[in-house]
Design a protein around this motif. Structure first.
Motif, short mmCIF file in Angstrom:
data_model
loop_
_atom_site.label_atom_id
_atom_site.label_comp_id
_atom_site.label_asym_id
_atom_site.label_seq_id
_atom_site.Cartn_x
_atom_site.Cartn_y
_atom_site.Cartn_z
N GLU A 156 -0.92 68.40 -57.09
CA GLU A 156 -0.71 67.06 -56.20
C GLU A 156 -2.03 66.11 -56.53
OE1 GLU A 156 2.37 69.46 -53.01
OE2 GLU A 156 0.19 68.70 -52.54
N LEU A 157 -3.08 66.71 -56.51
CA LEU A 157 -4.30 66.08 -56.46
C LEU A 157 -4.38 65.46 -57.72
CD1 LEU A 157 -6.66 68.68 -54.58
CD2 LEU A 157 -5.62 66.67 -53.77
N HIS A 160 -2.10 62.35 -58.04
CA HIS A 160 -2.45 60.93 -57.01
C HIS A 160 -3.77 60.32 -57.72
CE1 HIS A 160 -4.15 59.11 -53.53
NE2 HIS A 160 -3.04 58.79 -53.16
N SER A 161 -4.54 61.28 -58.13
CA SER A 161 -5.52 60.44 -58.66
C SER A 161 -5.16 59.63 -60.16
CB SER A 161 -6.55 61.52 -59.40
OG SER A 161 -6.36 62.38 -60.55
N SER A 163 -2.27 58.45 -60.41
CA SER A 163 -1.40 57.22 -59.69
C SER A 163 -2.55 56.11 -59.09
CB SER A 163 -0.54 57.76 -58.47
OG SER A 163 0.04 56.77 -57.94
N HIS A 164 -3.58 56.81 -58.83
CA HIS A 164 -4.63 55.52 -58.29
C HIS A 164 -5.25 54.95 -59.26
CE1 HIS A 164 -7.61 53.93 -55.44
NE2 HIS A 164 -8.50 54.45 -56.31
N THR A 171 6.15 61.12 -57.82
CA THR A 171 6.64 61.62 -56.75
C THR A 171 6.49 63.38 -56.87
OG1 THR A 171 8.32 59.77 -56.33
CG2 THR A 171 8.61 61.68 -55.41
N GLY A 234 3.30 51.42 -54.20
CA GLY A 234 2.03 51.25 -53.60
C GLY A 234 1.51 49.99 -53.15
N ALA A 241 -2.16 54.00 -53.67
CA ALA A 241 -1.56 54.39 -54.94
C ALA A 241 0.03 54.50 -54.63
CB ALA A 241 -2.18 55.97 -55.40
N ALA A 243 2.30 56.62 -54.75
CA ALA A 243 2.67 57.99 -55.00
C ALA A 243 3.11 58.37 -53.73
CB ALA A 243 1.25 58.73 -55.11
N LYS A 244 4.24 59.34 -53.85
CA LYS A 244 5.00 60.02 -52.66
C LYS A 244 5.00 61.46 -52.82
CE LYS A 244 6.93 56.62 -50.26
NZ LYS A 244 6.68 56.27 -48.70
N LEU A 245 5.08 62.11 -51.70
CA LEU A 245 5.25 63.67 -51.55
C LEU A 245 6.35 63.97 -50.67
CD1 LEU A 245 1.83 65.44 -51.45
CD2 LEU A 245 3.58 65.94 -53.07
#
Length: 322
Positions: A156-157, A160-161, A163-164, A171, A234, A241, A243-245
């Motif tokens: 997940e981390l 996200h990185s 994506s950012h 997702t 975003g 970002a 990004a979704k969870l």
């Protein structure tokens, strides 16, 4: 799609093919559980003219890079992983190789070759020592209690990185105890059914006082199908970002002893129950808050545990000629 010969991957590929999509399935066909089951799933997928299969180890950086460069996938569904909470306690390197290094190679492929949306599998295990129910994606997840959970949180981390930094739309789906026909042999419902049929004791940890948010496979594939063309956006200023969870669960925990009783009823046999203490890395209850998924994808779980167990047992009897 990675993990195409796996349980969730097989069902997802079949749904997407039935919807008219083309699917390129990847899998390394490892021996974590009986490869014959994986080959049987692939035999079904290969009957579709829009399906093609490539055997590949996602840990092979150059091979994965070459594959992404050749196909320039518009959408990537990443379901491949080294699974199993208890297995991770004794085999941690397998989890780093598959879940961390392999996922990095997928992220790099998406970054460099224009992937419009990456959907990847996370897990309810990331909630770890959290005791607030139902589990919400807004809860903290910095206390994993298994190494498997730690690698899924790392995913997940990492996602996200990327994506950012590179604006890759991602997702993540935190799956809650998925079950159904063609399920994994190391999962509870399969393990229990197999033991009951063979007259062996079933192991009930925490002396059977467990609850799980059992989620039927068709509900899961419906979620993935709905999300695949709904890439997060975003904000243009890059402060957020793309990004979704989401939690993917049944939104209703079931007592493990109730599930055992359903299996006994469907199999027409009584289980020999072995009561055991809680195992390392395990939690007594899981319960998914799926409010975000209901809002964004119109998702509402629709398969009662009684129906799901009946469907699983019907497949199990047929596949193993019982």
């Amino acid at each position: 799609m990675t993990g195409a010969a796996g349980f969730i991957g097989f069902h997802t590929a079949r749904r997407l093919l039935d919807e008219g999509r083309r699917v390129i399935g990847l899998d390394n066909l490892n021996r974590y559980y009986d490869p014959a089951l994986k080959h049987a799933r692939l035999d079904i997928l290969r009957q579709h003219p829009r399906f093609s299969f490539i055997q590949i180890d996602l840990g092979d950086r150059s091979a994965v890079a070459g594959l992404f460069a050749k196909h320039r996938f518009a959408r990537v569904i990443h379901l491949a992983a080294q699974a199993g909470v208890r297995h991770s306690i004794d085999h941690p390197h397998a989890y780093v190789d598959a879940n961390v290094a392999g996922f990095l190679n997928v992220l790099e492929g998406c970054r460099h070759h224009g992937c419009g949306h990456l959907i990847y599998a996370s897990s309810s295990s990331v909630y770890g020592a959290n005791t607030e129910l139902p589990f919400s994606t807004r809860h903290r997840t910095d206390s994993p209690i298994s190494f498997y959970a730690a690698t899924k949180k790392a995913n997940e981390l990492m996602a996200h990185s990327y994506s950012h930094l590179y604006r890759v739309p991602v997702t993540g789906l935190r799956f809650f105890t998925i079950y159904g026909p063609w399920g994994r042999p190391d999962m509870a419902i399969f393990l229990f059914a197999d033991a009951i049929v063979k007259g062996k004791p079933i192991k009930l940890f925490n002396h059977g006082r467990m609850q799980r948010d059992f989620t039927y496979i068709d509900d899961v594939t419906r979620v993935i199908s709905r999300l695949i063309d709904c890439a997060p956006e975003g904000r243009a200023d890059a402060a957020a970002a793309p990004a979704k969870l989401y939690n993917v669960g049944n939104n209703r925990p079931e007592a493990l002893m109730h599930v055992v009783s359903l299996l006994e009823k469907e199999l027409g046999r009584t289980a020999d129950k072995e009561m055991l203490p809680m195992q390392p890395g395990d939690v007594p209850e899981t319960f998914a808050d799926v409010g975000d998924l209901m809002r964004d994808a119109g998702f509402s779980p629709s398969t009662p545990i009684e129906t799901g167990v009946r469907n699983f047992v019907r497949w199990y009897r047929d596949h193993y000629e019982i």
